[in-house]
Design a protein around this motif. Structure first.
Motif, PDB file in Angstrom:
ATOM      1  N   ARG A 120      15.620  -7.011  -1.143  1.00  0.00           N
ATOM      2  CA  ARG A 120      14.904  -7.518  -1.921  1.00  0.00           C
ATOM      3  C   ARG A 120      13.051  -6.716  -1.473  1.00  0.00           C
ATOM      4  O   ARG A 120      12.852  -7.234  -1.370  1.00  0.00           O
ATOM      5  N   PRO A 121      12.616  -6.545  -3.241  1.00  0.00           N
ATOM      6  CA  PRO A 121      11.154  -5.841  -2.793  1.00  0.00           C
ATOM      7  C   PRO A 121      10.224  -6.918  -2.182  1.00  0.00           C
ATOM      8  O   PRO A 121      10.783  -8.117  -2.467  1.00  0.00           O
ATOM      9  N   ARG A 122       9.240  -5.359  -1.757  1.00  0.00           N
ATOM     10  CA  ARG A 122       8.400  -6.850  -0.702  1.00  0.00           C
ATOM     11  C   ARG A 122       7.300  -6.922  -1.899  1.00  0.00           C
ATOM     12  O   ARG A 122       6.879  -6.163  -2.549  1.00  0.00           O
ATOM     13  N   ALA A 123       6.524  -7.673  -1.903  1.00  0.00           N
ATOM     14  CA  ALA A 123       5.095  -8.212  -2.884  1.00  0.00           C
ATOM     15  C   ALA A 123       4.730  -7.453  -2.032  1.00  0.00           C
ATOM     16  O   ALA A 123       3.866  -7.318  -0.893  1.00  0.00           O
ATOM     17  N   GLU A 124       3.689  -6.257  -2.930  1.00  0.00           N
ATOM     18  CA  GLU A 124       2.074  -5.777  -2.985  1.00  0.00           C
ATOM     19  C   GLU A 124       0.777  -5.847  -2.201  1.00  0.00           C
ATOM     20  O   GLU A 124       0.951  -7.542  -2.395  1.00  0.00           O
ATOM     21  N   ALA A 125       0.609  -6.302  -0.435  1.00  0.00           N
ATOM     22  CA  ALA A 125      -0.564  -6.458  -0.045  1.00  0.00           C
ATOM     23  C   ALA A 125      -1.280  -6.647  -1.190  1.00  0.00           C
ATOM     24  O   ALA A 125      -2.390  -5.287  -1.455  1.00  0.00           O
ATOM     25  N   THR A 126      -2.808  -7.386  -1.313  1.00  0.00           N
ATOM     26  CA  THR A 126      -3.946  -6.856  -1.997  1.00  0.00           C
ATOM     27  C   THR A 126      -5.125  -7.134  -1.217  1.00  0.00           C
ATOM     28  O   THR A 126      -5.267  -7.356  -0.576  1.00  0.00           O
ATOM     29  N   SER A 127      -5.346  -6.598  -1.089  1.00  0.00           N
ATOM     30  CA  SER A 127      -6.829  -6.163  -0.265  1.00  0.00           C
ATOM     31  C   SER A 127      -8.051  -6.855  -1.122  1.00  0.00           C
ATOM     32  O   SER A 127      -8.110  -6.667  -1.809  1.00  0.00           O
TER      33      SER A 127
END
Length: 127
Positions: A120-127
């Protein structure tokens, strides 16, 4: 003439050829342990994990998924050898046959679920 169905069949056939040969190679490299089909168990668990990853990563309609999932991994995994191995074990060791059949189903389900989670694709972490 629409060649798309023929291409799909060829993708599965070529993948299945490679997968079946890989399963044979695994069976030659990993012998049964006292009648216990170790290579079949390994092929089915590895295949379930990889099919889970493919399912999570590739759309069902892609040629690559047909080649790798339906073809290669379909040829690599083997329900028929799983069943005949269970029946063969039953003749001499019914409790081991039950453990093998039940364990293969539970571990296969866990491997497929793990593959889906890993793929499953991982969600991008937002800064």
């Amino acid at each position: 003439m629409n060649t798309a169905p023929l291409v799909r069949v060829l993708l599965v056939a070529v993948g299945g050829t490679v997968g079946t040969a890989a399963r044979l190679g695994l069976g030659l490299a990993v012998p049964d342990a006292g009648g216990f089909p170790v290579a079949v168990l390994m092929a089915n668990l590895i295949g379930a994990l990889l099919i889970g990853i493919l399912t999570a990563r590739l759309p069902a309609t892609t040629g690559l998924r047909l080649f790798l999932g339906t073809g290669l991994l379909g040829g690599f995994t083997t329900y028929s050898a799983f069943m005949t191995g269970t029946v063969a074990l039953w003749a001499d060791a019914p409790l081991i046959a039950i453990a093998y059949a039940g364990g293969t189903l539970v571990l296969g389900l866990a491997a497929a679920a793990g593959g889906l989670r890993l793929g499953r694709p991982r969600a991008e972490a937002t800064s």
